[in-house]
Design a protein around this motif. Sequence first.
Motif, PDB file in Angstrom:
ATOM      1  N   PRO A   8      53.259  24.153  29.004  1.00 30.71           N
ATOM      2  CA  PRO A   8      52.060  24.974  28.835  1.00 30.71           C
ATOM      3  C   PRO A   8      52.347  26.449  29.077  1.00 30.71           C
ATOM      4  N   PHE A   9      51.571  27.285  28.420  1.00 31.41           N
ATOM      5  CA  PHE A   9      51.676  28.730  28.614  1.00 31.41           C
ATOM      6  C   PHE A   9      51.308  29.040  30.061  1.00 31.41           C
ATOM      7  N   GLY A  10      52.218  29.665  30.789  1.00 37.44           N
ATOM      8  CA  GLY A  10      51.959  29.948  32.197  1.00 37.44           C
ATOM      9  C   GLY A  10      52.272  28.779  33.114  1.00 37.44           C
ATOM     10  N   GLY A  11      53.005  27.793  32.612  1.00 39.50           N
ATOM     11  CA  GLY A  11      53.286  26.601  33.397  1.00 39.50           C
ATOM     12  C   GLY A  11      54.553  26.641  34.226  1.00 39.50           C
ATOM     13  N   GLY A  12      55.391  27.649  34.043  1.00 35.49           N
ATOM     14  CA  GLY A  12      56.593  27.776  34.860  1.00 35.49           C
ATOM     15  C   GLY A  12      57.914  27.770  34.118  1.00 35.49           C
ATOM     16  N   LYS A  13      57.901  27.902  32.810  1.00 31.17           N
ATOM     17  CA  LYS A  13      59.143  27.878  32.035  1.00 31.17           C
ATOM     18  C   LYS A  13      60.066  29.049  32.378  1.00 31.17           C
ATOM     19  N   THR A  14      59.528  30.253  32.410  1.00 25.94           N
ATOM     20  CA  THR A  14      60.340  31.437  32.683  1.00 25.94           C
ATOM     21  C   THR A  14      60.896  31.395  34.104  1.00 25.94           C
ATOM     22  N   THR A  15      60.076  30.945  35.039  1.00 26.88           N
ATOM     23  CA  THR A  15      60.535  30.815  36.423  1.00 26.88           C
ATOM     24  C   THR A  15      61.647  29.779  36.520  1.00 26.88           C
ATOM     25  N   THR A  16      61.479  28.659  35.836  1.00 23.79           N
ATOM     26  CA  THR A  16      62.511  27.625  35.836  1.00 23.79           C
ATOM     27  C   THR A  16      63.778  28.133  35.167  1.00 23.79           C
ATOM     28  N   ALA A  17      63.648  28.887  34.094  1.00 22.88           N
ATOM     29  CA  ALA A  17      64.820  29.458  33.417  1.00 22.88           C
ATOM     30  C   ALA A  17      65.613  30.344  34.378  1.00 22.88           C
ATOM     31  N   ALA A  18      64.916  31.157  35.158  1.00 21.59           N
ATOM     32  CA  ALA A  18      65.598  32.019  36.133  1.00 21.59           C
ATOM     33  C   ALA A  18      66.302  31.173  37.195  1.00 21.59           C
ATOM     34  N   GLU A  19      65.675  30.092  37.610  1.00 20.52           N
ATOM     35  CA  GLU A  19      66.301  29.189  38.582  1.00 20.52           C
ATOM     36  C   GLU A  19      67.544  28.520  37.980  1.00 20.52           C
ATOM     37  N   LEU A  20      67.474  28.124  36.718  1.00 22.74           N
ATOM     38  CA  LEU A  20      68.642  27.534  36.052  1.00 22.74           C
ATOM     39  C   LEU A  20      69.764  28.548  35.930  1.00 22.74           C
ATOM     40  N   ASP A  21      69.406  29.783  35.641  1.00 24.37           N
ATOM     41  CA  ASP A  21      70.394  30.853  35.532  1.00 24.37           C
ATOM     42  C   ASP A  21      71.150  31.014  36.851  1.00 24.37           C
ATOM     43  N   ALA A  22      70.423  30.925  37.965  1.00 20.52           N
ATOM     44  CA  ALA A  22      71.046  31.042  39.287  1.00 20.52           C
ATOM     45  C   ALA A  22      71.836  29.778  39.648  1.00 20.52           C
ATOM     46  N   LEU A  23      71.337  28.630  39.233  1.00 20.62           N
ATOM     47  CA  LEU A  23      71.951  27.346  39.576  1.00 20.62           C
ATOM     48  C   LEU A  23      73.243  27.088  38.795  1.00 20.62           C
ATOM     49  N   LEU A  24      73.250  27.500  37.537  1.00 19.49           N
ATOM     50  CA  LEU A  24      74.376  27.209  36.645  1.00 19.49           C
ATOM     51  C   LEU A  24      75.100  28.503  36.281  1.00 19.49           C
ATOM     52  N   PRO A  25      76.233  28.778  36.901  1.00 17.03           N
ATOM     53  CA  PRO A  25      76.921  30.056  36.660  1.00 17.03           C
ATOM     54  C   PRO A  25      77.298  30.295  35.199  1.00 17.03           C
ATOM     55  N   ILE A 163      59.184  16.383  32.048  1.00 17.93           N
ATOM     56  CA  ILE A 163      59.325  16.406  33.499  1.00 17.93           C
ATOM     57  C   ILE A 163      57.978  16.815  34.080  1.00 17.93           C
ATOM     58  N   ASP A 164      57.430  15.973  34.924  1.00 17.40           N
ATOM     59  CA  ASP A 164      56.177  16.303  35.602  1.00 17.40           C
ATOM     60  C   ASP A 164      56.510  17.256  36.743  1.00 17.40           C
ATOM     61  N   THR A 165      56.087  18.494  36.608  1.00 23.21           N
ATOM     62  CA  THR A 165      56.407  19.537  37.595  1.00 23.21           C
ATOM     63  C   THR A 165      55.265  19.792  38.574  1.00 23.21           C
ATOM     64  N   THR A 166      54.216  18.988  38.494  1.00 26.69           N
ATOM     65  CA  THR A 166      53.006  19.237  39.269  1.00 26.69           C
ATOM     66  C   THR A 166      53.295  19.484  40.745  1.00 26.69           C
ATOM     67  N   THR A 167      54.143  18.666  41.346  1.00 24.75           N
ATOM     68  CA  THR A 167      54.389  18.787  42.788  1.00 24.75           C
ATOM     69  C   THR A 167      55.770  19.338  43.111  1.00 24.75           C
ATOM     70  N   LEU A 168      56.486  19.814  42.102  1.00 23.41           N
ATOM     71  CA  LEU A 168      57.851  20.307  42.312  1.00 23.41           C
ATOM     72  C   LEU A 168      57.893  21.828  42.424  1.00 23.41           C
ATOM     73  N   PRO A 170      59.984  25.373  41.740  1.00 22.24           N
ATOM     74  CA  PRO A 170      60.830  25.762  40.606  1.00 22.24           C
ATOM     75  C   PRO A 170      62.300  25.369  40.761  1.00 22.24           C
ATOM     76  N   ALA A 171      62.866  25.508  41.959  1.00 23.34           N
ATOM     77  CA  ALA A 171      64.271  25.134  42.160  1.00 23.34           C
ATOM     78  C   ALA A 171      64.475  23.636  41.941  1.00 23.34           C
ATOM     79  N   GLU A 172      63.478  22.833  42.317  1.00 24.50           N
ATOM     80  CA  GLU A 172      63.563  21.386  42.107  1.00 24.50           C
ATOM     81  C   GLU A 172      63.474  21.053  40.621  1.00 24.50           C
TER      82      GLU A 172
END
Length: 185
Positions: A8-25, A163-168, A170-172
Amino acid sequence: MIVWLNGPFGGGKTTTAAELDALLPEAVVFDPESMGPPLVPTLSGIEPVHDFQDWRPWRELVVTALTSLDRHTGRTIVAPQTVVVEQYWDEITSGLAAAGVELRAFTLDCTPDEHERRIAGDTVTNSTIEEITIDDGGVGWRRHRAADYRAALPWLAARTDVIDTTTLRPAEVAKEVATRAGLTA
């Protein structure tokens, strides 16, 4: 490989992308939305639309950019972008497949109540919208498009890994995406 984050728009995609960027060199983030604004001066007078995804050149440029970045970098490309029109998704995915680009597509879902909470609490806007006022930080656009996302969820669930992100946190979510994509973190 392209790791596409839908949801969804505003659901956390960009935040998750930033977390993936940090997680995966070895990963890099490319926002397909960035292909839209350069088209506005050329196409808005010829073919007015409510969303630049409606322009075929946007979809073609996304495929071209992702294919080129995949070949040039040899890295995992994380692409956070909501696509709720099945035909547009078909064009993008078939274009990537024809180019031989591996795609792992995820839909980051959450309950409508959680989505509303995220919209209300978001302080970042990265949307370029022609006909809906974004002076409210994109809140109106995100709320306006929530029904479109919900209507698309059945076909997204059939074509992407949900992936149900409701209770997760962003890093999770990022860790779950990396695991399901087969990427080592």
